[in-house]
Motif scaffolding. Structure first.
Motif, mmCIF file in Angstrom:
data_model
loop_
_atom_site.group_PDB
_atom_site.id
_atom_site.type_symbol
_atom_site.label_atom_id
_atom_site.label_comp_id
_atom_site.label_asym_id
_atom_site.label_seq_id
_atom_site.Cartn_x
_atom_site.Cartn_y
_atom_site.Cartn_z
ATOM 1 N N ASN A 68 1.590 1.983 -6.185
ATOM 2 C CA ASN A 68 0.579 0.971 -6.480
ATOM 3 C C ASN A 68 -0.849 1.518 -6.474
ATOM 4 O OD1 ASN A 68 2.457 -1.079 -6.759
ATOM 5 N ND2 ASN A 68 2.319 -1.716 -4.633
ATOM 6 N N GLU A 69 -1.008 2.799 -6.375
ATOM 7 C CA GLU A 69 -2.344 3.385 -6.322
ATOM 8 C C GLU A 69 -3.161 2.992 -7.557
ATOM 9 O OE1 GLU A 69 -4.071 7.820 -6.384
ATOM 10 O OE2 GLU A 69 -2.572 7.419 -4.822
ATOM 11 N N GLY A 70 -4.359 2.463 -7.332
ATOM 12 C CA GLY A 70 -5.252 2.073 -8.414
ATOM 13 C C GLY A 70 -4.894 0.761 -9.089
ATOM 14 N N LYS A 126 0.868 -1.188 0.000
ATOM 15 C CA LYS A 126 0.000 0.000 0.000
ATOM 16 C C LYS A 126 0.900 1.232 0.000
ATOM 17 C CE LYS A 126 -4.178 -1.967 1.568
ATOM 18 N NZ LYS A 126 -4.727 -2.368 0.316
ATOM 19 N N PRO A 175 2.185 4.731 -2.742
ATOM 20 C CA PRO A 175 1.712 5.546 -3.872
ATOM 21 C C PRO A 175 1.966 4.922 -5.250
ATOM 22 C CG PRO A 175 2.753 6.954 -2.248
ATOM 23 C CD PRO A 175 2.989 5.532 -1.808
ATOM 24 N N THR A 235 1.537 6.220 -11.975
ATOM 25 C CA THR A 235 1.177 4.830 -11.685
ATOM 26 C C THR A 235 0.833 4.110 -12.983
ATOM 27 O OG1 THR A 235 -1.177 5.290 -11.413
ATOM 28 C CG2 THR A 235 0.226 5.519 -9.438
ATOM 29 N N LYS A 271 -1.932 2.550 -13.492
ATOM 30 C CA LYS A 271 -3.316 2.920 -13.796
ATOM 31 C C LYS A 271 -3.370 4.245 -14.553
ATOM 32 C CE LYS A 271 -7.735 4.035 -11.643
ATOM 33 N NZ LYS A 271 -8.009 5.399 -11.303
#
Length: 137
Positions: free
Chosen positions: A20-22, A16, A18, A117, A119
């Motif tokens: 790996n956000e999304g 968890k 930044p 990211t 995403k």
């Protein structure tokens, strides 16, 4: 035409952080790319040896000499003791074509203080592809 390989582990929960956000949205975004005619492959690293994963990491990390330190920081953590590539930090490797002759980009990445990211990159790429433009990430 670009070719995308997404490295992730079905047995390891992404950190968890930044970078790996999304991350949970990435498989659906890859499906959208496939529907747009862009070839994609999801590679589950849980069956790979550390050596195999390390070889992929080493070939991907040299995409840009000036960015290689920043990329190492993302995939190896602050102390550089672990290789999180494709496991704790899923990775997207973007090639120039399906022959994988040239790596164009590796994500997630940092540009200055800004994190891009997987995403964000894919959403931007899809948006530009639908407009008929080029990716600007």
């Amino acid at each position: 035409m670009h070719y995308f390989e997404y490295y992730m582990s079905s047995r390891t929960t992404p950190l968890k952080i930044p970078y790996n956000e999304g991350i949970e949205a990435v498989p659906k975004l890859l499906q959208r790319l496939t529907m747009l005619g862009m070839p994609c492959k999801i590679v589950d690293t849980c069956q790979m040896s550390e050596k195999e994963r390390g070889e992929i990491y080493n070939s991907a990390i040299v995409v840009s000499v000036k960015d290689s330190f920043r990329r190492r920081e993302i995939f190896r953590g602050k102390h550089g003791k672990s290789n999180f590539f494709g496991r704790e930090v899923p990775a997207l490797v973007v090639y120039d074509d399906e022959n994988k002759r040239k790596i164009i980009d590796v994500l997630p990445k940092k540009i200055g203080d800004r994190t891009i990211t997987i995403k964000q990159y894919l959403e931007n790429f899809i948006e530009e592809a639908m407009k008929g433009g080029k990716n600007k990430c």
